[in-house]
Design a protein around this motif. Structure first.
Motif, PDB file in Angstrom:
ATOM      1  N   ASP A 440       0.824  -1.210   0.000  1.00 52.41           N
ATOM      2  CA  ASP A 440       0.000   0.000   0.000  1.00 52.41           C
ATOM      3  C   ASP A 440       0.857   1.257   0.000  1.00 52.41           C
ATOM      4  O   ASP A 440       0.563   2.232  -0.688  1.00 52.41           O
ATOM      5  N   ARG A 441       1.922   1.207   0.800  1.00 55.19           N
ATOM      6  CA  ARG A 441       2.763   2.380   0.903  1.00 55.19           C
ATOM      7  C   ARG A 441       3.447   2.685  -0.431  1.00 55.19           C
ATOM      8  O   ARG A 441       3.527   3.846  -0.854  1.00 55.19           O
ATOM      9  N   MET A 442       3.926   1.633  -1.085  1.00 55.76           N
ATOM     10  CA  MET A 442       4.562   1.815  -2.381  1.00 55.76           C
ATOM     11  C   MET A 442       3.568   2.366  -3.400  1.00 55.76           C
ATOM     12  O   MET A 442       3.876   3.278  -4.166  1.00 55.76           O
ATOM     13  N   VAL A 443       2.378   1.772  -3.411  1.00 52.44           N
ATOM     14  CA  VAL A 443       1.369   2.199  -4.368  1.00 52.44           C
ATOM     15  C   VAL A 443       1.006   3.663  -4.135  1.00 52.44           C
ATOM     16  O   VAL A 443       0.817   4.440  -5.070  1.00 52.44           O
ATOM     17  N   GLY A 444       0.955   4.052  -2.855  1.00 60.32           N
ATOM     18  CA  GLY A 444       0.650   5.441  -2.519  1.00 60.32           C
ATOM     19  C   GLY A 444       1.693   6.397  -3.066  1.00 60.32           C
ATOM     20  O   GLY A 444       1.364   7.439  -3.647  1.00 60.32           O
ATOM     21  N   ILE A 445       2.952   6.045  -2.899  1.00 63.99           N
ATOM     22  CA  ILE A 445       4.036   6.893  -3.399  1.00 63.99           C
ATOM     23  C   ILE A 445       3.946   7.006  -4.922  1.00 63.99           C
ATOM     24  O   ILE A 445       4.059   8.099  -5.495  1.00 63.99           O
ATOM     25  N   VAL A 446       3.716   5.871  -5.577  1.00 63.83           N
ATOM     26  CA  VAL A 446       3.661   5.861  -7.036  1.00 63.83           C
ATOM     27  C   VAL A 446       2.457   6.661  -7.533  1.00 63.83           C
ATOM     28  O   VAL A 446       2.529   7.366  -8.536  1.00 63.83           O
ATOM     29  N   GLU A 452       1.740  13.521 -10.954  1.00 62.29           N
ATOM     30  CA  GLU A 452       2.666  14.559 -11.382  1.00 62.29           C
ATOM     31  C   GLU A 452       3.057  14.382 -12.848  1.00 62.29           C
ATOM     32  O   GLU A 452       3.087  15.345 -13.611  1.00 62.29           O
ATOM     33  N   LYS A 453       3.336  13.128 -13.238  1.00 61.26           N
ATOM     34  CA  LYS A 453       3.877  12.873 -14.572  1.00 61.26           C
ATOM     35  C   LYS A 453       2.817  12.807 -15.655  1.00 61.26           C
ATOM     36  O   LYS A 453       3.067  13.145 -16.803  1.00 61.26           O
ATOM     37  N   ASN A 454       1.666  12.291 -15.309  1.00 65.19           N
ATOM     38  CA  ASN A 454       0.637  12.087 -16.329  1.00 65.19           C
ATOM     39  C   ASN A 454      -0.725  12.467 -15.780  1.00 65.19           C
ATOM     40  O   ASN A 454      -1.609  11.620 -15.608  1.00 65.19           O
ATOM     41  N   PRO A 455      -0.922  13.781 -15.512  1.00 63.70           N
ATOM     42  CA  PRO A 455      -2.158  14.221 -14.862  1.00 63.70           C
ATOM     43  C   PRO A 455      -3.413  13.977 -15.709  1.00 63.70           C
ATOM     44  O   PRO A 455      -4.512  13.885 -15.173  1.00 63.70           O
ATOM     45  N   ALA A 456      -3.219  13.825 -17.009  1.00 61.41           N
ATOM     46  CA  ALA A 456      -4.375  13.692 -17.893  1.00 61.41           C
ATOM     47  C   ALA A 456      -5.045  12.320 -17.814  1.00 61.41           C
ATOM     48  O   ALA A 456      -6.163  12.141 -18.288  1.00 61.41           O
ATOM     49  N   LEU A 457      -4.350  11.356 -17.243  1.00 58.60           N
ATOM     50  CA  LEU A 457      -4.898   9.995 -17.173  1.00 58.60           C
ATOM     51  C   LEU A 457      -6.186   9.973 -16.348  1.00 58.60           C
ATOM     52  O   LEU A 457      -6.268  10.625 -15.316  1.00 58.60           O
ATOM     53  N   PRO A 458      -7.198   9.248 -16.783  1.00 60.37           N
ATOM     54  CA  PRO A 458      -8.430   9.136 -15.984  1.00 60.37           C
ATOM     55  C   PRO A 458      -8.122   8.515 -14.626  1.00 60.37           C
ATOM     56  O   PRO A 458      -7.265   7.633 -14.546  1.00 60.37           O
ATOM     57  N   PRO A 459      -8.830   8.970 -13.562  1.00 64.75           N
ATOM     58  CA  PRO A 459      -8.504   8.534 -12.190  1.00 64.75           C
ATOM     59  C   PRO A 459      -8.431   7.023 -12.031  1.00 64.75           C
ATOM     60  O   PRO A 459      -7.510   6.519 -11.399  1.00 64.75           O
ATOM     61  N   GLU A 460      -9.405   6.294 -12.602  1.00 64.50           N
ATOM     62  CA  GLU A 460      -9.378   4.844 -12.353  1.00 64.50           C
ATOM     63  C   GLU A 460      -8.183   4.194 -13.029  1.00 64.50           C
ATOM     64  O   GLU A 460      -7.617   3.227 -12.553  1.00 64.50           O
ATOM     65  N   GLN A 461      -7.734   4.795 -14.137  1.00 65.22           N
ATOM     66  CA  GLN A 461      -6.536   4.259 -14.787  1.00 65.22           C
ATOM     67  C   GLN A 461      -5.290   4.606 -13.976  1.00 65.22           C
ATOM     68  O   GLN A 461      -4.350   3.816 -13.898  1.00 65.22           O
ATOM     69  N   LYS A 462      -5.316   5.800 -13.359  1.00 65.77           N
ATOM     70  CA  LYS A 462      -4.203   6.160 -12.473  1.00 65.77           C
ATOM     71  C   LYS A 462      -4.066   5.127 -11.362  1.00 65.77           C
ATOM     72  O   LYS A 462      -2.964   4.747 -10.994  1.00 65.77           O
ATOM     73  N   ASP A 463      -5.199   4.697 -10.813  1.00 67.83           N
ATOM     74  CA  ASP A 463      -5.162   3.695  -9.751  1.00 67.83           C
ATOM     75  C   ASP A 463      -4.549   2.398 -10.245  1.00 67.83           C
ATOM     76  O   ASP A 463      -3.730   1.774  -9.573  1.00 67.83           O
ATOM     77  N   VAL A 465      -2.516   1.985 -12.782  1.00 65.20           N
ATOM     78  CA  VAL A 465      -1.093   2.176 -13.043  1.00 65.20           C
ATOM     79  C   VAL A 465      -0.306   2.192 -11.732  1.00 65.20           C
ATOM     80  O   VAL A 465       0.745   1.561 -11.612  1.00 65.20           O
ATOM     81  N   ALA A 466      -0.839   2.898 -10.738  1.00 67.55           N
ATOM     82  CA  ALA A 466      -0.147   2.990  -9.450  1.00 67.55           C
ATOM     83  C   ALA A 466       0.022   1.602  -8.837  1.00 67.55           C
ATOM     84  O   ALA A 466       1.085   1.270  -8.299  1.00 67.55           O
ATOM     85  N   GLU A 467      -1.011   0.784  -8.919  1.00 66.98           N
ATOM     86  CA  GLU A 467      -0.931  -0.581  -8.380  1.00 66.98           C
ATOM     87  C   GLU A 467       0.123  -1.386  -9.136  1.00 66.98           C
ATOM     88  O   GLU A 467       0.981  -2.033  -8.539  1.00 66.98           O
ATOM     89  N   VAL A 471       3.545  -2.127  -6.974  1.00 68.92           N
ATOM     90  CA  VAL A 471       3.817  -3.534  -6.666  1.00 68.92           C
ATOM     91  C   VAL A 471       4.972  -4.043  -7.522  1.00 68.92           C
ATOM     92  O   VAL A 471       5.872  -4.735  -7.040  1.00 68.92           O
ATOM     93  N   GLY A 472       4.963  -3.629  -8.805  1.00 68.62           N
ATOM     94  CA  GLY A 472       6.026  -4.055  -9.716  1.00 68.62           C
ATOM     95  C   GLY A 472       7.393  -3.580  -9.257  1.00 68.62           C
ATOM     96  O   GLY A 472       8.380  -4.293  -9.420  1.00 68.62           O
ATOM     97  N   ALA A 473       7.448  -2.386  -8.683  1.00 68.36           N
ATOM     98  CA  ALA A 473       8.732  -1.840  -8.244  1.00 68.36           C
ATOM     99  C   ALA A 473       9.359  -2.738  -7.183  1.00 68.36           C
ATOM    100  O   ALA A 473      10.562  -3.009  -7.215  1.00 68.36           O
ATOM    101  N   ILE A 474       8.542  -3.228  -6.264  1.00 73.11           N
ATOM    102  CA  ILE A 474       9.065  -4.106  -5.209  1.00 73.11           C
ATOM    103  C   ILE A 474       9.496  -5.447  -5.795  1.00 73.11           C
ATOM    104  O   ILE A 474      10.582  -5.949  -5.524  1.00 73.11           O
ATOM    105  N   ILE A 475       8.625  -6.012  -6.608  1.00 73.80           N
ATOM    106  CA  ILE A 475       8.926  -7.321  -7.189  1.00 73.80           C
ATOM    107  C   ILE A 475      10.200  -7.253  -8.022  1.00 73.80           C
ATOM    108  O   ILE A 475      11.053  -8.136  -7.962  1.00 73.80           O
ATOM    109  N   PHE A 476      10.354  -6.178  -8.776  1.00 72.35           N
ATOM    110  CA  PHE A 476      11.528  -6.033  -9.627  1.00 72.35           C
ATOM    111  C   PHE A 476      12.779  -5.824  -8.775  1.00 72.35           C
ATOM    112  O   PHE A 476      13.821  -6.411  -9.035  1.00 72.35           O
TER     113      PHE A 476
END
Length: 621
Positions: A440-446, A452-463, A465-467, A471-476
């Motif tokens: 959760d903490r990682m997803v929150g940061i992302v 910041e990077k892609n404000p135009a993305l629809p909110p549900e897609q932002k969610d 992407v963040a997930e 999660v991918g950042a940790i696994i990688f």
RNA sequence: GUCCCCGUAGCUCAGUUGGAUAGAGCGCUGGUUUCCUAAACCGGAGGUCGCAGGUUCGAGUCCUGCCGGGGACGCCA
């Protein structure tokens, strides 16, 4: 298993080299490698081994071989230059020929790129994740889960049938403690609590019942620790407290052991309770597994093997493999003449109950008879290496020739960096961070980075992407270094969008997808790939071409990090190409089509690598 | 004490079965956006590959010893 696949251009080159040097193709294939600098060429052949049979100095052999090969008509269409450089022979391949050889099969293979069926019929059993029942799923279980799941995917990609086993720690003295705590709790109160708080309540009970024991151990450690200078009064206080605690802790331990013994003897009430706790835990674990994209073929935990234990012990006694030692039944592991004594493998403890050793023995035999594995892997941290050495040795002593097919895939310990402090994640002392909290903490940061990077993305897609990115950042991160090294997990580094990270690779993939999306219409099946003549194009193709070899090496070394390392370097090549060459506005439509095919192949290759590591590849981020 | 793992740039790490002048990322620093996502790209500074021997045409890589860090070492899992 080591026959390294090569593209047709490389095959031709190897064939001609083999004809010219009289050395086997396989040997040459191992010798041929990229030179230290890209300016030198695409491949280099060290001529030391070739010079010997020709009775020449390596430098002269390189010169002669270059002259000889220059006349070879088979090489004309695929090789631009052959240059001797000291003891080395540098080959520059025709970029167009290379692209035309590599890209079409890659695109045709698509999702299956780099895979094969060479593992067909050779089943691999992988024991991984394996958390304890009625305890939280914390960061310590993450390494095993992530590595094991990746190995399962990698072996599957190579055609092996894979049985992923979640060997739940659901048996043993700890169960006794759990039962005791439950029995001591208020009967109506505990039902309410369990219904409302589920596994958290069980955890609280467990911690509570262990409190005296824990305190006792830490006080004793404190007394014995020479590094801690105790005040005279403090020492007396500590000893007094130990005297108070000791009988309490001993009583709890005695009762807990008694309850576990009853469970092993088949007490029906305890079995029902055990099943309840187990189901409760599995349901909660599933939430984490879903997020990590992990699924098991079997959740046969330690308790599963309970019915096999007595017959196994009887069998071993009859065959004269078990010996009595200090009140236990053991399999001795030291040879009679060995000076250094290895601890024996304990099968039955003095109190008559079994150990996890016993269950591991039974599990290995069960897996062999049930799955007839070619390899039986245990993805468990390095602290248990002695245990597994003992287990494999014990299997050998039992006369199982397949003991050699069992392997401990060990990995280093993980620590977490919090500010300036580095927290160890050992059970004792360090606070265990629940996995859900970490994710959760990682997803929150992302999520903030996405904003910041892609404000135009629809909110549900932002969610989404963040997930995926969080999660991918940790696994990688976990898989981006070799298993043996101890990992320090650094929040800042892992989420840093710049660097050798999961987000970097995912971003590269998203850029490739973006080009294809902007192009919109279909990409020609057979563009003229010989138009791809730029060094940046060839670099991407060469990187993609390495993937099948990387995959095999990862399987042979049980090392998913090779895939991660490859992903980063392939991404770097692609980003370089992206920055220097235009695709949609290429000089001609034909060149554009060829580059589209290249982008498509890169997209496929990167997505494939990410997927094997358990990282999702969003098309937009 | 015995055994196992590790030691490469300030930090985190790559470095193929021994091969050319040891590479990335972060951090520091300079630059690139009328151009497909700048979460990108290019450049600069930064190294006695823990130390000492040995093996060989050649060692970060193999062997031995030492130093430093981590881990394990009979009834926890």
């Amino acid at each position: 298993m080591s026959a390294s696949p090569a593209n047709p251009v490389l095959q031709t080159l190897l064939g001609r080299l083999s004809a010219a040097t009289k050395l086997p193709r396989e040997q040459l294939s191992g010798m041929l490698r990229p030179p230290p600098k890209a300016e030198m060429g695409d491949y280099a052949l060290p001529c030391h081994a070739i010079a010997g049979p020709r009775k020449q100095k390596p430098d002269q052999a390189a010169i002669d071989l270059a002259a000889e090969l220059a006349l070879d008509p088979h090489l004309k269409p695929i090789v631009i230059s052959i240059e001797p450089a000291g003891a080395f022979l540098n080959f520059r391949l025709d970029p167009g020929a290379l692209c035309a050889a590599v890209l079409p099969p890659l695109r045709a293979a698509g999702e299956a790129y780099g895979g094969s069926d060479e593992g067909a019929g050779q089943t691999i059993v992988i024991d991984y994740s394996s958390p304890n029942i009625a305890k939280p799923f914390h960061v310590g279980h993450l390494m095993s889960t992530v590595l094991g799941a990746s190995l399962a995917r990698i072996f599957r990609a190579l055609g092996h049938p894979v049985v992923g086993v979640n060997h739940l720690g659901d048996w043993g003295t700890q169960c006794g403690y759990q039962f005791l705590a439950w029995k001591q709790a208020n009967p109506s109160e505990r039902e309410v609590q369990l219904a409302a708080r589920g596994i958290d309540y069980l955890v609280d009970l467990y911690v509570e019942i262990n409190r005296p024991g824990k305190e006792l151990t830490s006080l004793k450690d404190r007394l014995l620790d020479k590094n801690v200078a105790l005040q005279p009064g403090e020492r007396v206080e500590t000893e007094k407290r130990i005297a108070e605690l000791a009988p309490v802790a001993e009583e709890i331990e005695r009762k807990a052991r008694e309850l576990f013994r009853k469970l092993e003897e088949g007490d029906p009430d305890l079995r029902i309770l055990w099943e309840r706790f187990r189901t409760k835990t599995l349901n909660v674990l599933q939430l984490s597994y879903d997020r990590l994209g992990v699924a098991f073929e079997s959740t046969a935990g330690e308790g599963f093997y309970e019915p096999f234990l007595l017959p196994l012990i009887e069998d071993l006694k009859q065959r004269g493999i078990l010996f009595e030692s200090e009140g236990c039944w053991v399999i001795p592991l030291s040879e009679p003449r060995e000076k250094k004594k290895k601890p024996p493998f304990i099968v039955v403890k003095t109190d008559g109950t079994t150990k996890y050793d016993t269950r591991d023995l039974a599990a290995a035999i069960y897996r062999k008879t049930t799955y007839d594995f070619a390899q039986n892997l245990y993805v468990v941290d390095v602290r248990q290496s002695l245990h597994f050495q003992g287990l494999f040795k014990a299997l050998e002593k039992c006369g199982y020739e397949w003991a050699k097919d069992c392997r401990h895939v060990s990995y280093g310990l993980m620590q977490i960096k919090e500010g300036d402090a580095t927290l160890p994640m050992t059970t004792r002392g360090g606070r265990m961070i629940p996995l859900g909290e970490l994710l959760d903490r990682m997803v929150g940061i992302v999520r903030e980075i996405v904003n910041e990077k892609n404000p135009a993305l629809p909110p549900e897609q932002k969610d989404r992407v963040a997930e995926a990115v969080g999660v991918g950042a940790i696994i990688f991160w976990i898989q981006a270094r070799r298993r043996s090294s101890n990992i320090v997990f650094d929040w800042k580094e892992a989420t840093n969008p710049d660097g050798d990270t999961g987000p970097y690779v995912q971003y590269t993939h998203a850029r490739a997808c973006s080009i294809l999306r902007k192009h919109g219409t279909y990409i020609p099946d057979q563009p003229d790939l010989t138009l791809l003549r730029e060094p940046e194009e060839a670099a991407v193709v060469k990187a993609l071409d390495e993937f099948p070899r990387v995959l095999r090496a990862a399987a042979e070394g049980y090392e998913p990090s090779l895939v991660a390392t490859w992903l980063v370097s392939a991404s770097r090549s692609f980003n370089d190409f992206y920055n220097k060459r235009q695709v949609l506005k290429a000089e001609s439509a034909a060149l554009r089509d060829a580059r589209l095919a290249l982008v498509d192949a890169a997209r496929l290759g990167i997505a494939r690598g990410l997927k094997l590591l358990g990282v999702t590849a969003p098309e937009e981020m």
